[in-house]
Write an enzyme that holds these catalytic residues in place. Structure first.
Site, PDB file in Angstrom:
ATOM      1  N   ARG A  16       0.826  -1.219   0.000  1.00  0.00           N
ATOM      2  CA  ARG A  16       0.000   0.000   0.000  1.00  0.00           C
ATOM      3  C   ARG A  16       0.861   1.271   0.000  1.00  0.00           C
ATOM      4  O   ARG A  16       0.417   2.299  -0.512  1.00  0.00           O
ATOM      5  CB  ARG A  16      -0.945  -0.018   1.205  1.00  0.00           C
ATOM      6  CG  ARG A  16      -2.068  -1.008   0.984  1.00  0.00           C
ATOM      7  CD  ARG A  16      -3.035  -1.088   2.124  1.00  0.00           C
ATOM      8  NE  ARG A  16      -4.264  -1.724   1.661  1.00  0.00           N
ATOM      9  CZ  ARG A  16      -5.200  -2.190   2.457  1.00  0.00           C
ATOM     10  NH1 ARG A  16      -5.072  -2.087   3.765  1.00  0.00           N
ATOM     11  NH2 ARG A  16      -6.291  -2.741   1.961  1.00  0.00           N
ATOM     12  N   LYS A  35     -20.403 -18.568   0.546  1.00  0.00           N
ATOM     13  CA  LYS A  35     -21.843 -18.484   0.790  1.00  0.00           C
ATOM     14  C   LYS A  35     -22.576 -17.549  -0.153  1.00  0.00           C
ATOM     15  O   LYS A  35     -22.064 -16.499  -0.526  1.00  0.00           O
ATOM     16  CB  LYS A  35     -22.081 -17.985   2.214  1.00  0.00           C
ATOM     17  CG  LYS A  35     -21.661 -18.987   3.268  1.00  0.00           C
ATOM     18  CD  LYS A  35     -21.941 -18.443   4.638  1.00  0.00           C
ATOM     19  CE  LYS A  35     -21.742 -19.529   5.686  1.00  0.00           C
ATOM     20  NZ  LYS A  35     -22.004 -19.002   7.023  1.00  0.00           N
ATOM     21  N   GLY A  81     -11.802  -9.888  -1.207  1.00  0.00           N
ATOM     22  CA  GLY A  81     -11.627 -11.009  -0.288  1.00  0.00           C
ATOM     23  C   GLY A  81     -10.503 -11.950  -0.691  1.00  0.00           C
ATOM     24  O   GLY A  81      -9.366 -11.529  -0.911  1.00  0.00           O
ATOM     25  N   GLY A  97     -13.604  -4.602   0.670  1.00  0.00           N
ATOM     26  CA  GLY A  97     -14.983  -4.126   0.824  1.00  0.00           C
ATOM     27  C   GLY A  97     -15.426  -3.160  -0.267  1.00  0.00           C
ATOM     28  O   GLY A  97     -16.545  -3.257  -0.771  1.00  0.00           O
TER      29      GLY A  97
HETATM   30  P1  AMP Z   1     -15.468 -15.864   0.140  1.00  0.00           P
HETATM   31  O1  AMP Z   1     -14.722 -15.145   1.227  1.00  0.00           O
HETATM   32  O2  AMP Z   1     -16.957 -15.826   0.269  1.00  0.00           O
HETATM   33  O3  AMP Z   1     -14.980 -15.479  -1.253  1.00  0.00           O
HETATM   34  O4  AMP Z   1     -15.163 -17.404   0.339  1.00  0.00           O
HETATM   35  C1  AMP Z   1     -13.884 -17.922   0.175  1.00  0.00           C
HETATM   36  C2  AMP Z   1     -13.822 -19.242   0.857  1.00  0.00           C
HETATM   37  O5  AMP Z   1     -14.751 -20.132   0.281  1.00  0.00           O
HETATM   38  C3  AMP Z   1     -12.483 -19.894   0.754  1.00  0.00           C
HETATM   39  O6  AMP Z   1     -11.887 -19.942   2.021  1.00  0.00           O
HETATM   40  C4  AMP Z   1     -12.791 -21.290   0.236  1.00  0.00           C
HETATM   41  O7  AMP Z   1     -12.086 -22.310   0.912  1.00  0.00           O
HETATM   42  C5  AMP Z   1     -14.261 -21.426   0.505  1.00  0.00           C
HETATM   43  N1  AMP Z   1     -14.883 -22.401  -0.394  1.00  0.00           N
HETATM   44  C6  AMP Z   1     -14.822 -22.426  -1.728  1.00  0.00           C
HETATM   45  N2  AMP Z   1     -15.462 -23.513  -2.210  1.00  0.00           N
HETATM   46  C7  AMP Z   1     -15.935 -24.195  -1.161  1.00  0.00           C
HETATM   47  C8  AMP Z   1     -16.685 -25.416  -1.019  1.00  0.00           C
HETATM   48  N3  AMP Z   1     -17.066 -26.134  -2.075  1.00  0.00           N
HETATM   49  N4  AMP Z   1     -16.971 -25.815   0.238  1.00  0.00           N
HETATM   50  C9  AMP Z   1     -16.581 -25.094   1.301  1.00  0.00           C
HETATM   51  N5  AMP Z   1     -15.888 -23.939   1.229  1.00  0.00           N
HETATM   52  C10 AMP Z   1     -15.581 -23.491   0.011  1.00  0.00           C
END
Ligand code: AMP
Length: 398
Positions: free
Chosen positions: A37, A198, A356, A379
């Site tokens: 940064r 999610k 993220g 964010g």
């Molecule tokens: P996010 O912060 O919502 O982008 O989520 C990222 C996280 O989703 C990572 O730590 C991945 O390990 C997790 N992830 C991706 N695919 C899967 C899956 N099929 N089952 C569980 N976790 C997952």
């Protein structure tokens, strides 16, 4: 998207530029542990110095919540910044008032000073007009180079821009141009990849994207929710079963708006999430046991996705396609990322990623430098993908 940049700022000589930067850097033992940064701020600082301006840097560090917290001082940033800049950087113990004004007055032409943590004042996060006015009294013009803080309407990111002539800095400009090329005014067809854990955390993002993209590939844990909503057996996978109605609504909306949704057609399944776990690849729809977890997309899904990428001119990516931190569940993410990087480096694809874990996933695949642009903004990047107006950017509009 039109916003004021330093190209629009004439006669900077002798003026004091208040430059909002993001110096919320990782620290270890009181030392800067990652200077990405700091490097990002250099082009703007140098351009202002070359134009004969004084540069007073405004930044926040951590969350002192309106109080002076000595451990959250920006002082440890001074020396690493001076080393990168190859010029002295002064420091003032306060970002407003007599302390700041005197320190700035004592600067030579082209001099640089870092002002103490803006969040030591409660008025910063409240966007208090009186505090913004105090900041404005320290300089003649305002430059925002902190896209990553632009989703906050704080005094140093928004209020101040209303009080002084305001411009986007060089990093902010690069970021806004890349985002505009990816989603604001993209060359079509446009494909999005959204993965991650999610659906519930990315609802606004999915809803915005289906109205804007030609194709949207959904992967990761959130794909499980969509598959479940379509009656596919997801066994004991991470899936938000209570979001099935929402998932079906998003699919219906995509269809109504002409956005083709790509869900995995084959799945990498294991009973344990551990490195080198025993895996099997099944077709979406095959029966799974309660111990089975879907942890990655399979090769047929990747082949379909890369073909869709080849048919696209622009790509926007947020979120991994599987549990990329634990090999072999990184396979779909890595193969897709490499393909995207090849297309981007050949000039066939404008490819922008961010938010993220996406930066970590692209780094893991070794392709972050081959993308057209990778946003480290977190964010702010996500809110922009959600189609939300970012107060810090709105305030720079021409
Ligand atoms: P996010 O912060 O919502 O982008 O989520 C990222 C996280 O989703 C990572 O730590 C991945 O390990 C997790 N992830 C991706 N695919 C899967 C899956 N099929 N089952 C569980 N976790 C997952």
């Amino acid at each position: 998207m039109t916003f004021r940049t330093l190209d629009d700022a004439s006669d900077l000589a002798g003026k004091t530029a208040l430059v909002r930067v993001d110096f919320n850097v990782p620290m270890e033992g009181g030392k800067v542990a990652d200077d990405t940064r700091l490097r990002a701020a250099l082009p703007t600082i140098q351009r202002l110095r070359d134009a004969g301006a004084k540069v007073a840097l405004l930044a926040h560090f951590d969350r002192p919540k309106g109080k002076v917290v000595p451990e959250m001082s920006l002082r440890p940033v001074v020396q690493p910044l001076a080393d990168l800049l190859g010029a002295p950087v002064r420091f003032a113990d306060d970002c407003v008032g007599e302390t700041a004004r005197t320190a700035v007055a004592e600067l030579d032409t082209g001099g640089v000073i870092l002002l103490e943590n803006v969040r030591f004042h409660g008025g910063e996060e409240k966007n208090d007009p009186a505090f913004a006015q105090q900041l404005a009294e320290v300089g003649d013009l305002y430059v925002n180079d902190a896209f990553s803080a632009a989703h906050r309407a704080h005094a140093s990111t928004e209020g101040l821009a209303r009080l002084l002539p305001a411009y986007a800095g060089e990093s902010m400009r690069r970021e806004l141009e890349a985002l505009d090329a990816a989603l604001g005014n993209p060359v079509k067809p446009v494909i999005g990849i959204v993965g991650g854990a999610k659906v519930s955390t990315k609802l606004d993002l999915l809803k915005n994207l289906v109205g804007r993209l030609d194709r949207l590939a959904i992967g990761g844990g959130m794909a499980n929710t969509f598959l479940f909503a379509q009656g596919v057996d997801v066994g004991g996978s991470l899936a938000e079963r209570d979001m099935a109605d929402t998932a079906r609504e998003i699919l219906a909306e995509a269809e109504a708006k002409g956005c083709e949704i790509l869900l995995p057609v084959d799945l990498v399944v294991a009973t344990e999430v551990k490195p080198g776990a025993e895996v099997r690849t099944v077709k979406a729809g095959d029966a799974l046991s309660d111990d089975d977890k879907i942890l990655d997309a399979g090769p047929a899904s990747v082949a379909r996705l890369t073909a869709a990428i080849d048919a696209s001119k622009t790509l926007i990516w947020n979120g991994p396609l599987g549990v990329f931190e634990v090999p072999p569940f990184d396979a779909a993410t890595v193969a897709t990322a490499k393909h995207v990087a090849d297309r981007a480096t050949s000039g066939a694809l404008t490819a922008v990623g961010g938010g993220g874990d996406t930066v970590a996933a692209l780094n893991h695949a070794g392709v972050a430098d081959d993308m057209t642009f990778v946003s480290t903004a977190g964010g702010a990047f996500l809110e922009w993908m959600e189609g939300k107006a970012l107060p810090g950017v709105e305030a720079l509009r021409a």
